[in-house]
Design a protein around this motif. Structure first.
Motif, PDB file in Angstrom:
ATOM      1  N   ASN A  53      41.455  51.905  41.299  1.00  0.00           N
ATOM      2  CA  ASN A  53      40.034  51.953  40.919  1.00  0.00           C
ATOM      3  C   ASN A  53      39.253  50.740  41.440  1.00  0.00           C
ATOM      4  OD1 ASN A  53      40.706  54.302  39.376  1.00  0.00           O
ATOM      5  ND2 ASN A  53      41.418  52.952  37.747  1.00  0.00           N
ATOM      6  N   LEU A  54      39.456  50.413  42.704  1.00  0.00           N
ATOM      7  CA  LEU A  54      38.825  49.228  43.295  1.00  0.00           C
ATOM      8  C   LEU A  54      37.374  49.503  43.661  1.00  0.00           C
ATOM      9  CD1 LEU A  54      39.816  46.345  44.231  1.00  0.00           C
ATOM     10  CD2 LEU A  54      39.845  47.305  46.531  1.00  0.00           C
ATOM     11  N   THR A  55      36.491  48.629  43.224  1.00  0.00           N
ATOM     12  CA  THR A  55      35.073  48.701  43.584  1.00  0.00           C
ATOM     13  C   THR A  55      34.609  47.313  44.003  1.00  0.00           C
ATOM     14  OG1 THR A  55      34.595  50.557  42.111  1.00  0.00           O
ATOM     15  CG2 THR A  55      32.739  49.182  42.757  1.00  0.00           C
ATOM     16  N   LEU A  56      33.901  47.251  45.129  1.00  0.00           N
ATOM     17  CA  LEU A  56      33.361  45.986  45.636  1.00  0.00           C
ATOM     18  C   LEU A  56      31.928  46.207  46.081  1.00  0.00           C
ATOM     19  CD1 LEU A  56      33.714  43.009  46.677  1.00  0.00           C
ATOM     20  CD2 LEU A  56      34.418  44.027  48.865  1.00  0.00           C
ATOM     21  N   SER A  57      31.033  45.352  45.599  1.00  0.00           N
ATOM     22  CA  SER A  57      29.619  45.444  45.969  1.00  0.00           C
ATOM     23  C   SER A  57      29.158  44.140  46.592  1.00  0.00           C
ATOM     24  CB  SER A  57      28.748  45.746  44.737  1.00  0.00           C
ATOM     25  OG  SER A  57      29.138  46.953  44.132  1.00  0.00           O
ATOM     26  N   TYR A  58      28.206  44.262  47.513  1.00  0.00           N
ATOM     27  CA  TYR A  58      27.478  43.108  48.045  1.00  0.00           C
ATOM     28  C   TYR A  58      26.025  43.300  47.635  1.00  0.00           C
ATOM     29  CZ  TYR A  58      31.619  42.646  51.026  1.00  0.00           C
ATOM     30  OH  TYR A  58      32.911  42.535  51.500  1.00  0.00           O
ATOM     31  N   GLY A  59      25.633  42.686  46.535  1.00  0.00           N
ATOM     32  CA  GLY A  59      24.293  42.922  46.016  1.00  0.00           C
ATOM     33  C   GLY A  59      24.157  44.360  45.573  1.00  0.00           C
ATOM     34  N   ASP A  60      23.164  45.064  46.113  1.00  0.00           N
ATOM     35  CA  ASP A  60      22.940  46.465  45.753  1.00  0.00           C
ATOM     36  C   ASP A  60      23.775  47.426  46.599  1.00  0.00           C
ATOM     37  OD1 ASP A  60      21.082  45.717  43.839  1.00  0.00           O
ATOM     38  OD2 ASP A  60      19.393  45.841  45.237  1.00  0.00           O
ATOM     39  N   THR A  87      36.234  39.073  46.090  1.00  0.00           N
ATOM     40  CA  THR A  87      36.478  39.314  44.665  1.00  0.00           C
ATOM     41  C   THR A  87      35.841  40.638  44.263  1.00  0.00           C
ATOM     42  OG1 THR A  87      36.471  36.940  44.219  1.00  0.00           O
ATOM     43  CG2 THR A  87      36.197  38.419  42.334  1.00  0.00           C
ATOM     44  N   PRO A  88      36.641  41.662  43.989  1.00  0.00           N
ATOM     45  CA  PRO A  88      36.082  42.967  43.623  1.00  0.00           C
ATOM     46  C   PRO A  88      35.326  42.913  42.297  1.00  0.00           C
ATOM     47  CG  PRO A  88      38.410  43.134  44.246  1.00  0.00           C
ATOM     48  CD  PRO A  88      38.113  41.680  44.061  1.00  0.00           C
ATOM     49  N   ASP A  89      34.467  43.884  42.081  1.00  0.00           N
ATOM     50  CA  ASP A  89      33.763  44.018  40.803  1.00  0.00           C
ATOM     51  C   ASP A  89      34.661  44.658  39.754  1.00  0.00           C
ATOM     52  OD1 ASP A  89      31.312  43.159  42.061  1.00  0.00           O
ATOM     53  OD2 ASP A  89      31.203  45.166  42.938  1.00  0.00           O
ATOM     54  N   GLU A  90      35.483  45.600  40.189  1.00  0.00           N
ATOM     55  CA  GLU A  90      36.353  46.337  39.276  1.00  0.00           C
ATOM     56  C   GLU A  90      37.676  46.627  39.967  1.00  0.00           C
ATOM     57  OE1 GLU A  90      34.418  49.932  38.074  1.00  0.00           O
ATOM     58  OE2 GLU A  90      32.495  48.930  37.693  1.00  0.00           O
ATOM     59  N   GLY A  91      38.681  46.936  39.152  1.00  0.00           N
ATOM     60  CA  GLY A  91      39.935  47.424  39.708  1.00  0.00           C
ATOM     61  C   GLY A  91      41.103  46.472  39.535  1.00  0.00           C
ATOM     62  N   ARG A  92      42.203  46.865  40.143  1.00  0.00           N
ATOM     63  CA  ARG A  92      43.465  46.133  39.988  1.00  0.00           C
ATOM     64  C   ARG A  92      44.249  46.229  41.293  1.00  0.00           C
ATOM     65  NH1 ARG A  92      48.728  47.205  37.666  1.00  0.00           N
ATOM     66  NH2 ARG A  92      49.385  45.565  36.237  1.00  0.00           N
ATOM     67  N   ILE A  93      44.868  45.127  41.716  1.00  0.00           N
ATOM     68  CA  ILE A  93      45.700  45.085  42.919  1.00  0.00           C
ATOM     69  C   ILE A  93      47.017  44.429  42.545  1.00  0.00           C
ATOM     70  CG2 ILE A  93      45.937  44.232  45.287  1.00  0.00           C
ATOM     71  CD1 ILE A  93      42.852  44.024  45.361  1.00  0.00           C
ATOM     72  N   SER A  94      48.124  45.086  42.904  1.00  0.00           N
ATOM     73  CA  SER A  94      49.436  44.498  42.635  1.00  0.00           C
ATOM     74  C   SER A  94      50.341  44.705  43.837  1.00  0.00           C
ATOM     75  CB  SER A  94      50.068  45.099  41.378  1.00  0.00           C
ATOM     76  OG  SER A  94      50.225  46.499  41.528  1.00  0.00           O
ATOM     77  N   VAL A  95      51.296  43.793  44.004  1.00  0.00           N
ATOM     78  CA  VAL A  95      52.304  43.892  45.058  1.00  0.00           C
ATOM     79  C   VAL A  95      53.666  43.803  44.395  1.00  0.00           C
ATOM     80  CG1 VAL A  95      53.298  42.810  47.111  1.00  0.00           C
ATOM     81  CG2 VAL A  95      50.808  42.925  46.850  1.00  0.00           C
ATOM     82  N   ASP A  96      54.451  44.883  44.530  1.00  0.00           N
ATOM     83  CA  ASP A  96      55.772  44.983  43.895  1.00  0.00           C
ATOM     84  C   ASP A  96      55.704  44.704  42.392  1.00  0.00           C
ATOM     85  OD1 ASP A  96      57.618  45.958  45.678  1.00  0.00           O
ATOM     86  OD2 ASP A  96      58.918  44.205  45.553  1.00  0.00           O
TER      87      ASP A  96
END
Length: 371
Positions: free
Chosen positions: A7-14, A53-62
């Motif tokens: 559920n990754l979300t990344l915004s740059y301003g609008d 730095t994303p606005d939302e979500g989760r990242i994992s490795v192993d």
């Protein structure tokens, strides 16, 4: 190492660069993020690396969490054990090959003997034996890209990220290096994520391809699946399908070219998918004597353009006002045909895909944007 993005979300301003993206990349897999400039592929990679730095979500490795917006976890990029190779190489021209590759190890203040051993191994792996003391400014583009690879490999990363790594090279060198990259990734057992807008490069490098449009993954699959069965006309267009023609439904197994009374037989399709396009690769169309004379899908047209390419040729054939087909042919056909000639073309039923203009998820986004 397995990479899991949720559920990754990344915004740059609008502007939203990445929209609720979820993805899992298996151990030792090479995944290519493919799409046009601005589709969010590099932004996704930079989030994995810790450069955004994303606005939302989760990242994992192993199973180890690198980023979690809900829990406030954001491990710095230099503590993620992820190697990254940039489009621009980022090689220091005043240093030797050895010094360039050794730089990250020296920053970690490792013992000289270990630095020397690991640098020598990395240089050998990328095929630069004997270049250790050569100045970086004396290297070719391909050699500089190998130095950039060695500098990432020397850190013994758990994951390798490559952002358009071959785009600055000429065509012949690109072809050779992508073969080397694939062999190297297999030999080291690295989990790799590539970013590219070059569909040929993606097909050559990937175990799986994730097609991105407007910050979303609209299709994911093996290279042969993506190439052979795109989910929409816009994906087919990006993947080099030359003939994308507006059509209207006639019945369950036939469509008509818009603005004409020409109908062709096709495989079953979804006639509820909104605007439809018939997508046909130029290499799948039969031309001239190769086209059967008696067939529902054999049409007559006029050659309006012809391009000799050495071993092959391309033709543009107008079959009705506003309906033209690009067709691949042989050099022999190019030698015996001229512009203005009438020819037969045959569209094999199995080579035609009737597709919606956009993939379902993207079509929903387009409708939202228009609302």
């Amino acid at each position: 190492m397995t990479i899991k993005i949720e559920n990754l979300t990344l915004s740059y301003g609008d502007s939203v660069a990445v929209r609720n993206l979820s993805l899992e990349i298996e151990q030792g897999e090479a995944l290519v993020l493919l799409g046009q400039s601005g589709c969010g592929k590099t932004s996704t990679m930079r989030c994995i690396a810790g450069l955004e730095t994303p606005d939302e979500g989760r990242i994992s490795v192993d199973g180890e969490v690198l980023f979690d917006a809900d829990r406030g976890v954001n491990r710095p990029s230099h503590k993620r054990n992820i190697g990254m190779v940039f489009q621009s190489y980022a090689i220091w021209p005043h240093m030797t090959v050895f010094e360039n590759v050794a730089f990250p190890l020296r920053m970690k203040k490792l013992p000289k003997a270990e630095v020397a051993r690991r640098v020598e191994e990395a240089i050998t792996v990328v095929g630069l034996d004997g270049f250790a003391e050569r100045g970086a400014s004396m290297l070719s583009g391909g050699q500089m890209q190998r130095v950039a690879l060695a500098r990432s490999i020397v850190m013994e990363p758990s994951v390798m990220l490559l952002d358009e790594p071959l785009s600055n090279l000429d065509a012949r060198l690109r072809h050779r290096l992508r073969t080397d990259l694939r062999e190297l990734q297999h030999r080291l057992g690295l989990t790799a994520v590539y970013v590219t807008h070059d569909q040929e490069e993606a097909l050559a490098l990937a175990d799986h391809i994730a097609m991105m449009q407007f910050g979303r993954i609209v299709q994911i699959g093996r290279p042969d699946e993506i190439y052979g069965r795109p989910l929409s006309a816009s994906i087919a267009d990006f993947l080099g399908v030359a003939n994308i023609i507006p059509v209207r439904p006639l019945d369950a197994r036939s469509v008509g070219f818009e603005g004409t009374d020409i109908g062709i037989q096709v495989e079953p399709y979804d006639d509820r998918a909104g605007e439809l396009r018939a997508c046909i690769r130029a290499e799948d169309i039969l031309l001239g004597d190769d086209a059967p004379a008696e067939s529902a899908n054999t049409l007559e047209g006029e050659i309006v353009a012809r391009e000799f390419l050495g071993a092959t040729a391309t033709f543009r054939v107008r079959i009705a006002p506003g309906v033209e087909l690009d067709v691949f042919g042989t050099k022999q056909q190019a030698n015996r045909t001229r512009e203005g000639e009438r020819v037969r073309v045959h569209l094999p039923v199995e080579a035609i895909q009737v597709l919606p203009t956009e993939a379902p998820e993207l079509a929903e986004h387009v409708r939202e944007g228009a609302a």
